[in-house]
Design a protein around this motif. Structure first.
Motif, PDB file in Angstrom:
ATOM      1  N   GLU A 116       0.813  -1.180  -0.012  1.00 58.34           N
ATOM      2  CA  GLU A 116       0.040   0.030   0.053  1.00 58.34           C
ATOM      3  C   GLU A 116       0.978   1.178   0.035  1.00 58.34           C
ATOM      4  OE1 GLU A 116      -3.030   0.157   2.799  1.00 58.34           O
ATOM      5  OE2 GLU A 116      -3.409  -2.202   2.681  1.00 58.34           O
ATOM      6  N   ASN A 119       0.988   6.689   3.925  1.00 58.87           N
ATOM      7  CA  ASN A 119       0.258   7.799   4.352  1.00 58.87           C
ATOM      8  C   ASN A 119       0.995   9.087   4.618  1.00 58.87           C
ATOM      9  OD1 ASN A 119      -1.881   9.694   4.301  1.00 58.87           O
ATOM     10  ND2 ASN A 119      -2.443   8.849   6.271  1.00 58.87           N
ATOM     11  N   GLU A 122       1.658  15.455   1.871  1.00 65.05           N
ATOM     12  CA  GLU A 122       2.273  15.727   0.694  1.00 65.05           C
ATOM     13  C   GLU A 122       3.527  16.568   0.791  1.00 65.05           C
ATOM     14  OE1 GLU A 122       0.420  18.383  -2.972  1.00 65.05           O
ATOM     15  OE2 GLU A 122      -1.006  17.059  -1.854  1.00 65.05           O
ATOM     16  N   ASN A 176       2.833   9.311  13.552  1.00 65.07           N
ATOM     17  CA  ASN A 176       1.929  10.265  13.073  1.00 65.07           C
ATOM     18  C   ASN A 176       2.571  11.642  12.991  1.00 65.07           C
ATOM     19  OD1 ASN A 176       0.172   8.290  12.264  1.00 65.07           O
ATOM     20  ND2 ASN A 176      -0.645   8.256  14.617  1.00 65.07           N
TER      21      ASN A 176
END
Length: 187
Positions: A116, A119, A122, A176
């Motif tokens: 995958e 995440n 950007e 995160n």
């Protein structure tokens, strides 16, 4: 008492706090991310075009230990093309790269293709995407750290790195964090 931090080093920032060199006057430095105690130093480096987990400390002995003890560092690399299993195997076994004007055989390492897309935030500078041909993400875990090693390794097998993000040093994860975030940590 020493202090330790983990940061998400942005793309385009040098892994140092300042420079007196004229050619680096317009560069971005870690000091932009906040106030750090006197004597704070990066543990290892990420080049200007790499991003992700960078550890900082006021403890020089800890910095030296992490840099010289073979602690795993994991990177996610976006590579140009759909990397094949045989190229993954080549990377795992170690490849020949150039280092300090000489040929260098990298040590065996852990490499696998990610199923995958990670995440990540950007990136500030756009990179090409799948509209321009196939791309793939790989995880590469090293116990050594030569200058631009991951980039040189993926290029050596014909899949140049388009984006490089360090996600782990030992047991410390990027998790995160957002670009530019700074967290105090215990070590």
């Amino acid at each position: 008492m020493h202090q330790h931090f983990k940061i998400y080093k942005p793309y385009g920032m040098l892994s140092q706090f300042a420079s007196n060199a004229n050619k680096q006057k317009r560069k971005r430095f870690l000091g932009e991310l906040g106030q750090f105690p006197a004597g704070t130093m990066p543990i290892g480096r990420l080049d200007e075009k790499s991003e992700g987990l960078l550890l900082l400390t006021t403890d020089g002995k800890l910095s030296n230990h992490i840099n010289s003890s073979g602690i795993e560092k994991e990177y996610y690399a976006l590579v140009d093309g759909d990397i094949s299993d045989d190229k993954i195997l080549e990377l795992q076994k170690g490849v020949e790269i150039g280092f300090d004007g000489k040929k260098y055989q990298t040590k065996a390492c852990k490499v696998y293709k990610l199923n995958e897309v990670p995440n990540f935030p950007e990136r500030s500078k756009k990179i090409r995407d799948m509209r321009h041909g196939p791309i793939s993400w790989v995880s590469i875990t090293l116990t050594e750290g030569k200058f631009r090693q991951v980039r040189k390794m993926t290029s050596a097998v014909g899949f140049p790195t388009l984006r490089l993000v360090r996600v782990r040093v030992g047991d410390i994860l990027l998790e995160n964090l957002q670009v530019g975030d700074v967290n105090s940590i215990a070590m």
